[in-house]
Design an enzyme around this catalytic site. Structure first.
Site, PDB file in Angstrom:
ATOM      1  N   ASN A  90      36.460   1.295  32.414  1.00  8.29           N
ATOM      2  CA  ASN A  90      35.912  -0.054  32.355  1.00  8.29           C
ATOM      3  C   ASN A  90      36.973  -1.152  32.376  1.00  8.29           C
ATOM      4  O   ASN A  90      36.673  -2.285  32.729  1.00  8.29           O
ATOM      5  CB  ASN A  90      35.054  -0.152  31.078  1.00  8.29           C
ATOM      6  CG  ASN A  90      34.732  -1.576  30.716  1.00  8.29           C
ATOM      7  OD1 ASN A  90      33.869  -2.195  31.328  1.00  8.29           O
ATOM      8  ND2 ASN A  90      35.451  -2.129  29.739  1.00  8.29           N
ATOM      9  N   TYR A 155      40.189  -9.170  43.735  1.00  5.21           N
ATOM     10  CA  TYR A 155      39.154  -8.618  42.849  1.00  5.21           C
ATOM     11  C   TYR A 155      38.072  -7.853  43.622  1.00  5.21           C
ATOM     12  O   TYR A 155      37.861  -6.657  43.388  1.00  5.21           O
ATOM     13  CB  TYR A 155      38.568  -9.731  41.974  1.00  5.21           C
ATOM     14  CG  TYR A 155      37.570  -9.226  40.946  1.00  5.21           C
ATOM     15  CD1 TYR A 155      37.968  -8.325  39.962  1.00  5.21           C
ATOM     16  CD2 TYR A 155      36.251  -9.638  40.971  1.00  5.21           C
ATOM     17  CE1 TYR A 155      37.048  -7.840  39.022  1.00  5.21           C
ATOM     18  CE2 TYR A 155      35.334  -9.167  40.041  1.00  5.21           C
ATOM     19  CZ  TYR A 155      35.738  -8.268  39.065  1.00  5.21           C
ATOM     20  OH  TYR A 155      34.827  -7.791  38.146  1.00  5.21           O
ATOM     21  N   LYS A 159      37.214  -3.709  43.827  1.00  8.08           N
ATOM     22  CA  LYS A 159      35.912  -3.122  43.466  1.00  8.08           C
ATOM     23  C   LYS A 159      35.299  -2.362  44.659  1.00  8.08           C
ATOM     24  O   LYS A 159      34.566  -1.392  44.457  1.00  8.08           O
ATOM     25  CB  LYS A 159      34.970  -4.197  42.921  1.00  8.08           C
ATOM     26  CG  LYS A 159      35.469  -4.829  41.601  1.00  8.08           C
ATOM     27  CD  LYS A 159      35.626  -3.816  40.469  1.00  8.08           C
ATOM     28  CE  LYS A 159      35.929  -4.471  39.126  1.00  8.08           C
ATOM     29  NZ  LYS A 159      36.042  -3.506  38.022  1.00  8.08           N
TER      30      LYS A 159
HETATM   31  P1  NAD Z   1      36.888  -8.568  29.407  1.00  6.01           P
HETATM   32  O1  NAD Z   1      37.991  -9.387  29.950  1.00  6.01           O
HETATM   33  O2  NAD Z   1      36.065  -9.087  28.275  1.00  6.01           O
HETATM   34  O3  NAD Z   1      37.443  -7.114  28.990  1.00  6.01           O
HETATM   35  C1  NAD Z   1      38.353  -6.442  29.801  1.00  6.01           C
HETATM   36  C2  NAD Z   1      38.821  -5.182  29.102  1.00  6.01           C
HETATM   37  O4  NAD Z   1      39.852  -4.645  29.915  1.00  6.01           O
HETATM   38  C3  NAD Z   1      39.415  -5.457  27.734  1.00  6.01           C
HETATM   39  O5  NAD Z   1      38.977  -4.476  26.815  1.00  6.01           O
HETATM   40  C4  NAD Z   1      40.907  -5.327  27.941  1.00  6.01           C
HETATM   41  O6  NAD Z   1      41.591  -4.741  26.843  1.00  6.01           O
HETATM   42  C5  NAD Z   1      41.002  -4.404  29.133  1.00  6.01           C
HETATM   43  N1  NAD Z   1      42.224  -4.706  29.866  1.00  6.01           N
HETATM   44  C6  NAD Z   1      42.546  -5.861  30.490  1.00  6.01           C
HETATM   45  N2  NAD Z   1      43.787  -5.763  30.988  1.00  6.01           N
HETATM   46  C7  NAD Z   1      44.253  -4.524  30.667  1.00  6.01           C
HETATM   47  C8  NAD Z   1      45.461  -3.815  30.902  1.00  6.01           C
HETATM   48  N3  NAD Z   1      46.458  -4.352  31.582  1.00  6.01           N
HETATM   49  N4  NAD Z   1      45.559  -2.559  30.421  1.00  6.01           N
HETATM   50  C9  NAD Z   1      44.554  -1.978  29.748  1.00  6.01           C
HETATM   51  N5  NAD Z   1      43.389  -2.588  29.499  1.00  6.01           N
HETATM   52  C10 NAD Z   1      43.249  -3.848  29.948  1.00  6.01           C
HETATM   53  O7  NAD Z   1      36.010  -8.205  30.656  1.00  6.01           O
HETATM   54  P2  NAD Z   1      34.535  -7.629  30.847  1.00  6.01           P
HETATM   55  O8  NAD Z   1      33.729  -8.717  31.434  1.00  6.01           O
HETATM   56  O9  NAD Z   1      34.058  -6.914  29.650  1.00  6.01           O
HETATM   57  O10 NAD Z   1      34.851  -6.611  32.033  1.00  6.01           O
HETATM   58  C11 NAD Z   1      34.826  -5.211  31.910  1.00  6.01           C
HETATM   59  C12 NAD Z   1      34.679  -4.617  33.283  1.00  6.01           C
HETATM   60  O11 NAD Z   1      33.480  -5.101  33.882  1.00  6.01           O
HETATM   61  C13 NAD Z   1      35.810  -4.977  34.248  1.00  6.01           C
HETATM   62  O12 NAD Z   1      36.143  -3.841  35.021  1.00  6.01           O
HETATM   63  C14 NAD Z   1      35.190  -6.038  35.125  1.00  6.01           C
HETATM   64  O13 NAD Z   1      35.780  -6.097  36.396  1.00  6.01           O
HETATM   65  C15 NAD Z   1      33.754  -5.596  35.174  1.00  6.01           C
HETATM   66  N6  NAD Z   1      32.795  -6.649  35.527  1.00  6.01           N
HETATM   67  C16 NAD Z   1      32.556  -7.681  34.691  1.00  6.01           C
HETATM   68  C17 NAD Z   1      31.639  -8.653  35.072  1.00  6.01           C
HETATM   69  C18 NAD Z   1      31.299  -9.825  34.203  1.00  6.01           C
HETATM   70  O14 NAD Z   1      30.524 -10.678  34.654  1.00  6.01           O
HETATM   71  N7  NAD Z   1      31.787  -9.924  32.983  1.00  6.01           N
HETATM   72  C19 NAD Z   1      30.987  -8.549  36.295  1.00  6.01           C
HETATM   73  C20 NAD Z   1      31.272  -7.476  37.116  1.00  6.01           C
HETATM   74  C21 NAD Z   1      32.170  -6.525  36.719  1.00  6.01           C
END
Ligand code: NAD
Length: 247
Positions: A90, A155, A159
């Site tokens: 994730n 990005y 994906k």
């Molecule tokens: P967030 O920024 O709240 O959390 C991101 C997580 O990734 C955190 O736990 C962080 O510790 C970890 N992370 C970031 N950089 C890191 C690194 N260098 N090494 C290890 N861990 C790292 O984001 P989120 O919204 O919870 O996103 C989680 C996933 O969902 C991601 O893959 C994101 O692309 C995907 N996503 C999110 C959304 C959205 O709208 N929030 C939409 C589509 C996809």
């Protein structure tokens, strides 16, 4: 019904947002959850939050871009727990600059965490899952892997790659009863979305037929389903969880 009790589940990026909610969801099902974060303090903070809520999990902070370190931590978990049932990839970062403002290093950083790190964790768990002749690998994709996005090209590129990795490994690993799927979230209320400019978010919200932003729980529930026996005949799928949004 979900049959997740006692399952050993690793969640990367488990310290906040979608990841932390996913950790909670599996703990509620009495799974044994190991969360990964990028730093010691954020991992400790997440574990403390969970403890306050009455949950017990463990955490690690390997550098996900370091294949050797990732393998060492996953080997340690497998020795300790005796198995690895579910891996949820994730952790991810996003981008929104125009291509002129994106450096080659920016592009490489996104690909490194969103794609290459996924390769490292998967490569490390596969030998255990093959030996067990069962396992579930779930990857976090995004709605931008279907439609692209008008800025931050690294990005969506990353994906699209996640989807390719998911569909291909689903085929490669199916003979070992290892299922590989991805969840493609729409716009979910987390720090990642909070960091996007209002001008980018507001028009997007208008395009969501279900009329609301997604919650981290919406994604955590999709992971629960895909990890469970209810999804035992589902592999190679990119499950869109986006309120039918089309950006
Ligand atoms: P967030 O920024 O709240 O959390 C991101 C997580 O990734 C955190 O736990 C962080 O510790 C970890 N992370 C970031 N950089 C890191 C690194 N260098 N090494 C290890 N861990 C790292 O984001 P989120 O919204 O919870 O996103 C989680 C996933 O969902 C991601 O893959 C994101 O692309 C995907 N996503 C999110 C959304 C959205 O709208 N929030 C939409 C589509 C996809």
């Amino acid at each position: 019904m979900l049959n997740l009790e006692g399952k050993v589940v690793i969640v990367t990026g488990g310290t906040r947002g979608i990841g932390l909610e996913t950790v909670r969801a599996f703990l509620k099902q009495k799974a044994k959850v190991i969360l990964f974060g990028s730093k010691k303090d954020t991992v400790e903070k997440a574990l403390a939050t969970l403890r306050e809520e009455g949950f017990e999990a463990t955490g690690y902070y390997p550098d996900l871009n370091d294949a050797i370190e990732v393998t060492k931590v996953i080997d340690e978990i497998a020795q300790k727990e005796g198995k690895i049932d579910v891996l949820i990839n994730n952790a991810g970062i996003s981008a929104n600059q125009k291509i002129e403002d994106t450096t080659a290093q920016d592009f490489a950083n996104i690909m490194n965490l969103n794609v290459n790190a996924m390769f490292h964790t998967i490569k490390a768990v596969v030998p255990y899952m093959k030996k067990q002749n069962q396992g579930v690998i779930l990857n976090t994709s995004s709605m931008v892997s279907i439609y692209g996005q008008p800025s931050g090209v690294g990005y969506p590129t990353s994906k699209f790659a996640v989807n390719g990795l998911t569909k291909s490994l689903a085929r490669e690993l199916a003979p070992y009863q290892i299922r590989v799927n991805a969840v493609a979230p729409g716009i979910i209320k987390t720090d990642m979305v909070a960091s996007l400019p209002k001008e980018q978010i507001e028009p997007l919200l208008k395009t969501i037929p279900l009329g609301r932003m997604g919650e981290p729980k919406d994604i955590a529930d999709a992971f629960l389903f895909l990890a469970s026996d209810l999804a035992s005949y589902i592999t190679g799928v990119i499950l869109q969880v986006d309120g039918a949004a089309k950006n």
